[in-house]
Write a protein that holds these residues in place. Structure first.
Motif, PDB file in Angstrom:
ATOM      1  N   ARG B 274       0.824  -1.213   0.000  1.00  0.00           N
ATOM      2  CA  ARG B 274       0.000   0.000   0.000  1.00  0.00           C
ATOM      3  C   ARG B 274       0.857   1.262   0.000  1.00  0.00           C
ATOM      4  NH1 ARG B 274      -5.310  -0.931   1.010  1.00  0.00           N
ATOM      5  NH2 ARG B 274      -5.483   0.970  -0.213  1.00  0.00           N
ATOM      6  N   ASN B 275       2.114   1.114   0.431  1.00  0.00           N
ATOM      7  CA  ASN B 275       3.000   2.265   0.443  1.00  0.00           C
ATOM      8  C   ASN B 275       4.466   1.819   0.391  1.00  0.00           C
ATOM      9  OD1 ASN B 275       4.345   4.675   0.825  1.00  0.00           O
ATOM     10  ND2 ASN B 275       2.960   5.410   2.438  1.00  0.00           N
ATOM     11  N   PRO B 276       4.912   1.370  -0.784  1.00  0.00           N
ATOM     12  CA  PRO B 276       6.268   0.822  -0.927  1.00  0.00           C
ATOM     13  C   PRO B 276       7.360   1.813  -0.504  1.00  0.00           C
ATOM     14  CG  PRO B 276       4.974   0.355  -2.885  1.00  0.00           C
ATOM     15  CD  PRO B 276       4.161   1.284  -2.048  1.00  0.00           C
ATOM     16  N   GLU B 277       7.101   3.105  -0.746  1.00  0.00           N
ATOM     17  CA  GLU B 277       8.084   4.122  -0.390  1.00  0.00           C
ATOM     18  C   GLU B 277       8.335   4.124   1.125  1.00  0.00           C
ATOM     19  OE1 GLU B 277       9.426   5.968  -3.023  1.00  0.00           O
ATOM     20  OE2 GLU B 277      10.898   6.404  -1.448  1.00  0.00           O
ATOM     21  N   GLN B 278       7.233   4.148   1.866  1.00  0.00           N
ATOM     22  CA  GLN B 278       7.344   4.147   3.323  1.00  0.00           C
ATOM     23  C   GLN B 278       7.974   2.842   3.819  1.00  0.00           C
ATOM     24  OE1 GLN B 278       3.588   4.859   5.328  1.00  0.00           O
ATOM     25  NE2 GLN B 278       4.507   4.338   7.304  1.00  0.00           N
ATOM     26  N   MET B 279       7.602   1.733   3.168  1.00  0.00           N
ATOM     27  CA  MET B 279       8.163   0.433   3.544  1.00  0.00           C
ATOM     28  C   MET B 279       9.675   0.436   3.364  1.00  0.00           C
ATOM     29  SD  MET B 279       7.361  -2.571   4.696  1.00  0.00           S
ATOM     30  CE  MET B 279       8.839  -2.567   5.644  1.00  0.00           C
ATOM     31  N   ALA B 280      10.108   0.957   2.217  1.00  0.00           N
ATOM     32  CA  ALA B 280      11.542   1.004   1.937  1.00  0.00           C
ATOM     33  C   ALA B 280      12.258   1.858   2.989  1.00  0.00           C
ATOM     34  CB  ALA B 280      11.786   1.545   0.536  1.00  0.00           C
ATOM     35  N   GLY B 281      11.598   2.925   3.402  1.00  0.00           N
ATOM     36  CA  GLY B 281      12.179   3.783   4.436  1.00  0.00           C
ATOM     37  C   GLY B 281      12.384   3.026   5.739  1.00  0.00           C
ATOM     38  N   ASN B 282      11.368   2.282   6.157  1.00  0.00           N
ATOM     39  CA  ASN B 282      11.472   1.491   7.389  1.00  0.00           C
ATOM     40  C   ASN B 282      12.577   0.446   7.275  1.00  0.00           C
ATOM     41  OD1 ASN B 282       9.261   2.966   8.088  1.00  0.00           O
ATOM     42  ND2 ASN B 282       7.814   1.244   8.124  1.00  0.00           N
ATOM     43  N   LEU B 283      12.629  -0.170   6.106  1.00  0.00           N
ATOM     44  CA  LEU B 283      13.637  -1.201   5.864  1.00  0.00           C
ATOM     45  C   LEU B 283      15.032  -0.584   5.917  1.00  0.00           C
ATOM     46  CD1 LEU B 283      14.362  -4.102   5.099  1.00  0.00           C
ATOM     47  CD2 LEU B 283      13.810  -3.574   2.720  1.00  0.00           C
ATOM     48  N   HIS B 284      15.140   0.587   5.321  1.00  0.00           N
ATOM     49  CA  HIS B 284      16.433   1.278   5.316  1.00  0.00           C
ATOM     50  C   HIS B 284      16.945   1.514   6.732  1.00  0.00           C
ATOM     51  CE1 HIS B 284      19.197   4.722   5.237  1.00  0.00           C
ATOM     52  NE2 HIS B 284      19.625   4.190   4.108  1.00  0.00           N
ATOM     53  N   THR B 285      16.070   2.005   7.573  1.00  0.00           N
ATOM     54  CA  THR B 285      16.452   2.286   8.963  1.00  0.00           C
ATOM     55  C   THR B 285      17.002   1.026   9.636  1.00  0.00           C
ATOM     56  OG1 THR B 285      14.619   3.840   9.016  1.00  0.00           O
ATOM     57  CG2 THR B 285      15.603   3.251  11.140  1.00  0.00           C
ATOM     58  N   ALA B 286      16.285  -0.097   9.459  1.00  0.00           N
ATOM     59  CA  ALA B 286      16.688  -1.344  10.113  1.00  0.00           C
ATOM     60  C   ALA B 286      18.009  -1.872   9.546  1.00  0.00           C
ATOM     61  CB  ALA B 286      15.588  -2.384   9.955  1.00  0.00           C
ATOM     62  N   LEU B 287      18.146  -1.803   8.224  1.00  0.00           N
ATOM     63  CA  LEU B 287      19.365  -2.301   7.594  1.00  0.00           C
ATOM     64  C   LEU B 287      20.571  -1.469   8.014  1.00  0.00           C
ATOM     65  CD1 LEU B 287      18.188  -3.030   3.909  1.00  0.00           C
ATOM     66  CD2 LEU B 287      18.568  -4.697   5.735  1.00  0.00           C
ATOM     67  N   ALA B 288      20.386  -0.149   8.044  1.00  0.00           N
ATOM     68  CA  ALA B 288      21.489   0.748   8.391  1.00  0.00           C
ATOM     69  C   ALA B 288      21.954   0.491   9.827  1.00  0.00           C
ATOM     70  CB  ALA B 288      21.056   2.196   8.217  1.00  0.00           C
ATOM     71  N   GLU B 289      20.987   0.297  10.698  1.00  0.00           N
ATOM     72  CA  GLU B 289      21.319   0.044  12.103  1.00  0.00           C
ATOM     73  C   GLU B 289      22.105  -1.270  12.237  1.00  0.00           C
ATOM     74  OE1 GLU B 289      21.510  -1.304  15.878  1.00  0.00           O
ATOM     75  OE2 GLU B 289      19.928  -2.248  14.679  1.00  0.00           O
ATOM     76  N   ALA B 290      21.622  -2.317  11.563  1.00  0.00           N
ATOM     77  CA  ALA B 290      22.299  -3.615  11.637  1.00  0.00           C
ATOM     78  C   ALA B 290      23.699  -3.532  11.044  1.00  0.00           C
ATOM     79  CB  ALA B 290      21.468  -4.668  10.906  1.00  0.00           C
ATOM     80  N   LEU B 291      23.802  -2.868   9.925  1.00  0.00           N
ATOM     81  CA  LEU B 291      25.097  -2.757   9.253  1.00  0.00           C
ATOM     82  C   LEU B 291      26.115  -2.073  10.155  1.00  0.00           C
ATOM     83  CD1 LEU B 291      26.741  -3.211   6.687  1.00  0.00           C
ATOM     84  CD2 LEU B 291      25.944  -1.001   5.858  1.00  0.00           C
ATOM     85  N   GLN B 292      25.664  -1.007  10.789  1.00  0.00           N
ATOM     86  CA  GLN B 292      26.546  -0.262  11.673  1.00  0.00           C
ATOM     87  C   GLN B 292      27.020  -1.148  12.833  1.00  0.00           C
ATOM     88  OE1 GLN B 292      24.804   3.130  13.541  1.00  0.00           O
ATOM     89  NE2 GLN B 292      26.775   4.137  13.860  1.00  0.00           N
ATOM     90  N   THR B 293      26.071  -1.868  13.426  1.00  0.00           N
ATOM     91  CA  THR B 293      26.400  -2.732  14.559  1.00  0.00           C
ATOM     92  C   THR B 293      27.470  -3.762  14.194  1.00  0.00           C
ATOM     93  OG1 THR B 293      24.125  -2.521  15.293  1.00  0.00           O
ATOM     94  CG2 THR B 293      25.397  -4.315  16.275  1.00  0.00           C
TER      95      THR B 293
END
Lengths: 288, 319
Positions: B274-293
């Protein structure tokens, strides 16, 4: 027998016939050639048909009993037992299925592990019990397998696993899937240590067991005629909607396709694995 | 019936159609119906909220397979730059059911690998409905080793009904291909971050799913067997799929509760589609956090941690 007894009608003589009756299960039929076989003789042949060499399924404990030398056996991780954390219930409760399987097999779960020797060569040996819920791999099978790997790694002695399994245990849901990763990871460490692992695939080795610990042997062995694969023949048939080629997913087919190294007849398993393991650990040839 | 909406989404579809109609009328006539539209939109939102607040496991399974759901390449397009797709297993073929390559994530070079489903019929067939054959897993393995060689972190995106059950796949060693991936991923000397974005179908999913963090989109599923498959074996009827879905506990919430996954990434109201843009944003946040860790961790410590997690899987008692 008195003259009077000779005269009485036949139905009264049933007492005598029951005494002569064959005890239940002394005779059996071979699934391979259909021959009627005398069970003690089959057992002397390690559950291989003396007529056609068909390899019948074999319980875990019997398997280890016939594989290992008689002296110095020690069971590993026998205390690891199943629990039903998910309270899984289909047409039956998982708890009830477990209890029934435990009662029928005398085992706590589908894998038995022992440390011992084969023709004097030290070994850790694991065997699946197909009659325990289809040899399915759940948390206990995974944990016991890892302990077998750990023992082999610690002692620096080869690991042999006889698999016989329909795959992951559905009743343990994702926990059982994760056993694939767990067992494969443990074998990765064993490999890095240079400790040999021989996987013996017996009938049947399918699904999650085939797609993890069974295919990761330094040497992959199969028993003659064993069904080995990822997807079951019925599932494949439903997908491709054509009849499957003759001998598809049988041990001989896997050798032809390059997935297993060799087929070993069960009656030669002890000698040939002892010989291979001795070579892999650079020991003198075992005295057979 | 709107084919882009699932059964339980139909009331939402109807309301949305009504709103569209009104908009059309609104453009046409000079009546002010903005108020009515706003009222209906609010109603639509609360209706969606109420439907999505009590989804059954089976409904989530359907959402995970939603025809409009974003696939791996949709996320790669939104979250990565400089993507170069790399093809083939260097032995047999290129399997289009798995895509992979090098790309940049927030400017940092990485390797990205994922299952890929097709959107239209032709594409679905080309992608084999996201069901990989051994060459797909071997391509993934090759790319992971490439990542290790150049010390690039790996992102994997999981979205498959399962590994393909076909004659050729068996002939070429489907089991061995999956098993080898499990073993190599467990010891790969670079961070691996796995995200289930749709269907996590059994061994075919796990074969690119061993890593340092396992995340799931809110309405994705992860299971040892499909609910239909489980129902037909244990209940002897595929009709009981919804019971099987419930018993198997395939949803992100249940799996998080059981400690089998680490993170749930929230989806927009009504699901990712229903909102791929927003989904990608949420995914980005999680991926960035994991990558940093995990980028900050020493490799040996990273591998010890990963191994410890893998050994921790399983529930048993010790008598």
């Amino acid at each position: 027998m008195s003259w009077f007894e000779k005269l009485v009608p036949s139905r009264i003589r049933t007492d005598a016939t029951t005494k002569r009756a064959v005890p239940e299960g002394l005779w059996m039929r071979c699934d391979g050639c259909g021959a009627t076989l005398y069970r003690p003789e089959v057992e002397r042949h390690e559950d291989v048909c003396p007529k056609c060499s068909h390899h019948m399924r074999m319980g875990a404990r019997r398997r280890l009993d016939s594989f290992l030398d008689e002296d110095g056996r020690e069971e590993i991780a026998a205390g690891v037992e199943p629990v039903d954390v998910l309270k899984f219930r289909d047409s039956k409760k998982y708890r009830d299925r477990l209890t029934a399987a435990q009662k029928a097999t005398g085992e706590k779960d589908a894998l038995v592990v022992m440390q011992g020797r084969v023709h004097g060569v030290p070994v850790v040996a694991a065997a699946f019990d197909f009659s325990f819920m289809g040899g399915s791999m759940g948390s206990v099978v995974g944990e016991r397998f890892v302990r077998a790997v750990d023992t082999a790694a610690r002692e620096g002695i080869p690991l042999v696993c006889f698999s016989a399994s329909g795959g992951a245990r559905m009743q343990e849901a994702l926990f059982s899937l994760m056993q694939m990763a767990k067992t494969s990871a443990a074998l990765g460490r064993l490999r890095a240590k240079g400790v040999p692992y021989i996987s013996v695939m017996t009938d049947p080795t399918m699904g999650g067991v085939s797609a993890s610990l069974a295919m990761l042997g330094d040497i992959n062995v199969a028993e003659p005629g064993a069904l080995i694969g990822f997807a079951g023949p019925r599932v494949i048939q439903q997908t491709v909607r054509e009849t499957l080629p003759e001998g598809f997913q049988r041990a001989e087919f896997l050798v032809e396709k390059g997935a297993v190294d060799l087929i070993i007849d069960r009656r030669q398993m002890r000698q040939r694995l002892a010989s291979l393991m001795a070579m892999m650990t650079r020991r003198p040839a075992p005295s057979l | 019936m709107n084919p882009d909406f699932l059964d339980f989404e139909q009331p939402i579809a109807e309301l949305e159609a009504k709103i569209e109609e009104l908009r059309y009328v609104g453009d046409d006539a000079e009546v002010n119906i903005q108020e009515e539209i706003s009222r209906l939109q609010a109603k639509c939102k609360s209706l969606t909220e109420s439907i999505f607040s009590k989804l059954t496991a089976w409904q989530v399974a359907q959402l995970a397979r939603h025809p409009r759901r974003p696939y791996t390449l949709d996320y790669i397009g939104r979250l990565f730059t400089d993507f170069e797709e790399l093809h083939g297993d260097r032995a047999y073929a290129d399997d289009a059911a798995i895509v992979g390559g090098m790309a940049r994530f927030d400017g940092q070079p990485v390797v990205v690998i994922g299952h890929q489903k097709g959107r239209d019929t032709k594409e679905k067939i080309r992608r084999n409905f996201g069901m990989p054959r051994p060459e797909g897993y071997r391509k993934a393995l090759r790319l992971m080793r490439l990542a290790e060689r150049f010390r690039l972190p790996v992102f994997t995106f999981i979205d498959t009904p399962g590994a393909y059950p076909g004659v050729g796949a068996e002939e070429r060693g489907q089991s061995e291909a999956i098993a080898m991936n499990l073993q190599v991923m467990a010891g790969l000397r670079t961070p691996i971050i796995c995200t289930v974005i749709g269907e996590g179908g059994s061994g075919g999913a796990l074969a690119i799913g061993v890593g340092d963090r396992v995340m799931m989109l809110q309405y994705s599923t992860y299971s040892v067997i499909s609910p239909e498959g489980c129902a037909s074996i244990l209940w002897k009827s595929a009709e009981r799929a919804s019971d099987a879905a419930e018993a198997l506990g395939i949803t992100s919430a249940r799996l998080k509760e059981l400690g089998l996954i680490d993170t749930i990434i929230p989806e927009p109201l009504g699901g990712a589609h229903r909102n791929p843009e927003q989904m990608a944003g949420n995914l980005h946040t999680a991926l960035a956090e994991a990558l940093q860790t995990f980028s900050a961790m020493d490799t040996d410590a990273l591998l010890e941690r990963r191994y410890g997690r893998l050994m921790g899987y399983g529930e048993y008692k010790e008598g």
